[in-house]
Design a protein around this motif. Sequence first.
Motif, short mmCIF file in Angstrom:
data_model
loop_
_atom_site.label_atom_id
_atom_site.label_comp_id
_atom_site.label_asym_id
_atom_site.label_seq_id
_atom_site.Cartn_x
_atom_site.Cartn_y
_atom_site.Cartn_z
N GLU A 90 28.44 24.93 25.89
CA GLU A 90 27.45 26.18 25.23
C GLU A 90 28.25 27.88 25.37
O GLU A 90 26.99 28.23 25.32
CB GLU A 90 27.39 25.92 27.43
N ALA A 91 29.22 27.93 25.66
CA ALA A 91 29.59 29.18 24.93
C ALA A 91 29.26 29.63 24.03
O ALA A 91 29.26 30.42 23.64
CB ALA A 91 31.19 28.98 25.76
N ALA A 92 29.63 28.33 23.00
CA ALA A 92 29.30 28.64 21.97
C ALA A 92 27.65 28.96 21.21
O ALA A 92 28.41 29.70 20.55
CB ALA A 92 30.14 27.58 21.29
N VAL A 93 27.50 27.87 21.61
CA VAL A 93 25.80 28.47 21.83
C VAL A 93 25.52 30.23 21.88
O VAL A 93 24.74 30.83 21.22
CB VAL A 93 24.97 27.25 22.38
N ARG A 94 26.47 30.62 22.98
CA ARG A 94 26.43 31.48 23.54
C ARG A 94 26.38 32.71 23.06
O ARG A 94 25.83 34.00 22.49
CB ARG A 94 27.05 31.97 24.81
N TRP A 95 27.47 32.90 22.68
CA TRP A 95 28.59 33.51 21.81
C TRP A 95 27.71 33.40 20.32
O TRP A 95 27.83 34.53 19.45
CB TRP A 95 29.50 32.85 21.01
N GLY A 96 27.09 32.23 19.99
CA GLY A 96 26.57 32.32 18.68
C GLY A 96 25.21 33.17 18.10
O GLY A 96 25.07 34.82 17.54
N ARG A 97 24.27 32.93 19.58
CA ARG A 97 23.17 34.00 19.67
C ARG A 97 23.48 35.30 19.68
O ARG A 97 22.62 36.27 19.21
CB ARG A 97 22.69 33.49 20.86
N GLU A 98 24.57 35.82 20.90
CA GLU A 98 25.21 37.23 21.12
C GLU A 98 25.08 37.62 19.54
O GLU A 98 25.19 38.68 19.27
CB GLU A 98 26.00 37.61 21.69
N ASN A 99 26.34 36.68 18.49
CA ASN A 99 26.32 37.66 17.00
C ASN A 99 25.47 37.44 16.34
O ASN A 99 25.70 37.61 15.00
CB ASN A 99 27.69 37.20 16.58
N GLY A 100 24.16 37.00 16.78
CA GLY A 100 22.82 36.97 15.57
C GLY A 100 22.91 35.98 14.99
O GLY A 100 22.63 35.70 13.61
N ALA A 101 23.50 34.00 15.02
CA ALA A 101 23.56 33.23 13.77
C ALA A 101 22.56 32.63 14.05
O ALA A 101 21.53 32.64 15.42
CB ALA A 101 24.57 32.40 14.59
N ARG A 102 21.88 32.01 13.39
CA ARG A 102 20.44 31.16 13.07
C ARG A 102 20.64 29.95 13.59
O ARG A 102 19.85 29.38 14.06
CB ARG A 102 20.00 31.89 11.84
N SER A 103 21.89 29.34 13.49
CA SER A 103 22.38 28.22 13.39
C SER A 103 23.85 27.98 14.65
O SER A 103 24.45 28.32 13.00
CB SER A 103 21.73 26.97 12.69
N LEU A 104 23.61 26.77 15.02
CA LEU A 104 25.61 26.18 14.53
C LEU A 104 25.87 25.08 13.99
O LEU A 104 24.65 24.15 14.96
CB LEU A 104 25.18 26.36 16.35
N ASN A 105 26.54 24.56 13.64
CA ASN A 105 26.70 23.64 12.42
C ASN A 105 27.98 23.30 12.70
O ASN A 105 29.40 23.93 13.00
CB ASN A 105 26.43 23.62 11.71
N ILE A 291 21.85 23.13 15.83
CA ILE A 291 21.18 23.43 16.90
C ILE A 291 20.85 24.83 16.15
O ILE A 291 20.75 25.33 15.52
CB ILE A 291 22.24 23.36 18.30
N ASP A 292 19.26 25.09 16.38
CA ASP A 292 18.70 26.02 15.93
C ASP A 292 19.02 27.07 17.08
O ASP A 292 18.11 26.71 17.75
CB ASP A 292 17.17 25.71 15.92
N LEU A 293 18.72 27.87 16.65
CA LEU A 293 19.48 29.26 18.15
C LEU A 293 18.88 30.23 17.79
O LEU A 293 18.49 31.47 18.70
CB LEU A 293 20.91 29.82 16.96
#
Length: 295
Positions: A90-105, A291-293
């Motif tokens: 969940e922290a990785a998903v949050r970090w990705g969205r905060e940094n503008g990532a389109r997806s987490l793989n 995951i599509d962020l």
Amino acid sequence: MELREATPEEFAAWEGDWIARLGANTGPVDNRKRAARAPVYTLEAVGEAVGTMALALLPIRGGEGHELILSDVHITPAVRRRGHGRAALEAAVRWGRENGARSLNVGYAGGDEATEALFGGMKLIAQHMDIDLGERRELPAEITVEPLRGEAYDVWHVHSVTEYARITAEAGFGTYEEAYRSSVEQFAELLPQGTDTPGHSLEQLIVDGEQVSSIWVRHGYEPGTSFVFDVESSEKHRGKGYGRAAMWHGENISKAAGDGRLMLNVHGHNTVAINLYVKLGYRVVRRYRGIDLTA
């Protein structure tokens, strides 16, 4: 769960452990170089270090924006089964969205029940499968094998670049236009001399003068391992066992090239191919989920 950059000492401890864990699944590849490319973060729960996570924000190949690659998440054994793995994801998903990532793989070894439980809810994008090469496979008597050359290679190349782009886009890797640009780049990098590129076998299976299937194999992809980059049955000849025959031929030429293992990648939505490989004796080496962020 909070993330902070790992100290040099924490990185060194993680690196040695990760290389050992990864090497147990991938064999003798240069994992130290791979580790050096992964920024590592220490996971903290209520101020206590409970594990490490390797995250890399990378440009999407052939497309716009960035994707977040989760190379590793490792919870300290003494504090497992307390929900830290789920909190780390969940922290990785949050970090990705905060940094503008389109997806987490994420990629992880097949057969690990704990890891599958953590990531199993994510979309299956692809998986690597392999088989140990044994005795030579005998092809049906009506099949002859020829190299892909001349017009046959040109037709195969145009079709394969387009088809790979379509499959990649359907698997969730950006738009078709992005996937097509990436496909063109990858084919050019992998086959700079076309069918004469050293270390590659590009061959077609023929029945009554007509191509029924084809296969592209890279030998020595890893020490002792060949890799199937492409295998396909001609549309009008599907369901006749020619895809299976192409895979058998791939095993034969890989063993003749001196390799003892054959590996391949299959997209997660291609259940027909996955079922075929399982029937042929292939096992899952590594799974890739995402995951599509942007949703």
